[in-house]
Motif scaffolding. Structure first.
Motif, PDB file in Angstrom:
ATOM      1  N   PRO A  67       0.817  -1.214   0.000  1.00  0.00           N
ATOM      2  CA  PRO A  67       0.000   0.000   0.000  1.00  0.00           C
ATOM      3  C   PRO A  67       0.850   1.264   0.000  1.00  0.00           C
ATOM      4  CG  PRO A  67       0.103  -0.932   2.196  1.00  0.00           C
ATOM      5  CD  PRO A  67       0.839  -1.878   1.288  1.00  0.00           C
ATOM      6  N   SER A  68       0.259   2.336  -0.495  1.00  0.00           N
ATOM      7  CA  SER A  68       0.968   3.620  -0.454  1.00  0.00           C
ATOM      8  C   SER A  68       0.899   4.176   0.961  1.00  0.00           C
ATOM      9  CB  SER A  68       0.330   4.607  -1.432  1.00  0.00           C
ATOM     10  OG  SER A  68      -0.947   4.992  -0.964  1.00  0.00           O
ATOM     11  N   GLU A  71      -2.530   5.538   1.754  1.00  0.00           N
ATOM     12  CA  GLU A  71      -3.518   4.501   2.067  1.00  0.00           C
ATOM     13  C   GLU A  71      -3.363   4.005   3.500  1.00  0.00           C
ATOM     14  OE1 GLU A  71      -4.261   2.265  -2.177  1.00  0.00           O
ATOM     15  OE2 GLU A  71      -2.395   1.864  -1.102  1.00  0.00           O
ATOM     16  N   ILE A  72      -2.139   3.866   3.934  1.00  0.00           N
ATOM     17  CA  ILE A  72      -1.882   3.390   5.297  1.00  0.00           C
ATOM     18  C   ILE A  72      -2.406   4.398   6.316  1.00  0.00           C
ATOM     19  CG2 ILE A  72      -0.057   2.882   6.975  1.00  0.00           C
ATOM     20  CD1 ILE A  72       1.573   1.773   4.602  1.00  0.00           C
ATOM     21  N   HIS A  74      -4.910   6.264   6.238  1.00  0.00           N
ATOM     22  CA  HIS A  74      -6.366   6.340   6.307  1.00  0.00           C
ATOM     23  C   HIS A  74      -7.012   5.013   6.696  1.00  0.00           C
ATOM     24  CE1 HIS A  74      -5.418   9.939   3.911  1.00  0.00           C
ATOM     25  NE2 HIS A  74      -6.382  10.447   4.653  1.00  0.00           N
ATOM     26  N   THR A  75      -6.264   4.113   7.293  1.00  0.00           N
ATOM     27  CA  THR A  75      -6.829   2.840   7.728  1.00  0.00           C
ATOM     28  C   THR A  75      -7.310   2.945   9.169  1.00  0.00           C
ATOM     29  OG1 THR A  75      -4.696   2.009   8.499  1.00  0.00           O
ATOM     30  CG2 THR A  75      -5.313   1.497   6.225  1.00  0.00           C
TER      31      THR A  75
END
Length: 105
Positions: A67-68, A71-72, A74-75
């Protein structure tokens, strides 16, 4: 002239030794990432950049898995972002604890 060559060769040997040490640490880190990825439920992505050359490792074989960073971030649950300062603070706390223990004995 000989002293200049000796200094140059000494510096070259020192850099080569340092580079070999860095490469060993990198290899160990990749090996540990592999071992960690063997546990159920753990996926590992490792990125190392040394002098502009990247070494990457991912525990899944999918090209799109890694993942970018966006992306990480926003988890959920929120990720633990560990910085060098955090590691230095942890190390200094451990050293203080060890000193206190050694003075008690």
């Amino acid at each position: 002239m000989d002293t200049t060559n000796a200094k140059f060769n000494g510096e070259r040997r020192r850099r080569k030794r340092q580079n070999e040490g860095i490469n060993r640490r990198k290899d160990t880190l990749v090996k540990k990432a592999f071992e960690l990825g063997e546990f159920d439920g753990i996926d590992v992505a490792l990125i190392i950049c040394k002098y502009g050359q990247y070494t990457t490792y991912r525990s899944r074989g999918y090209v799109s898995w890694q993942p970018s960073f966006a992306e990480i971030q926003h988890t959920y649950p929120l990720p633990k972002n560990i910085l060098p300062e955090d590691m230095e603070n942890c190390r200094s706390r451990q050293q203080k604890t060890a000193r206190r223990r050694s003075t008690k004995n």
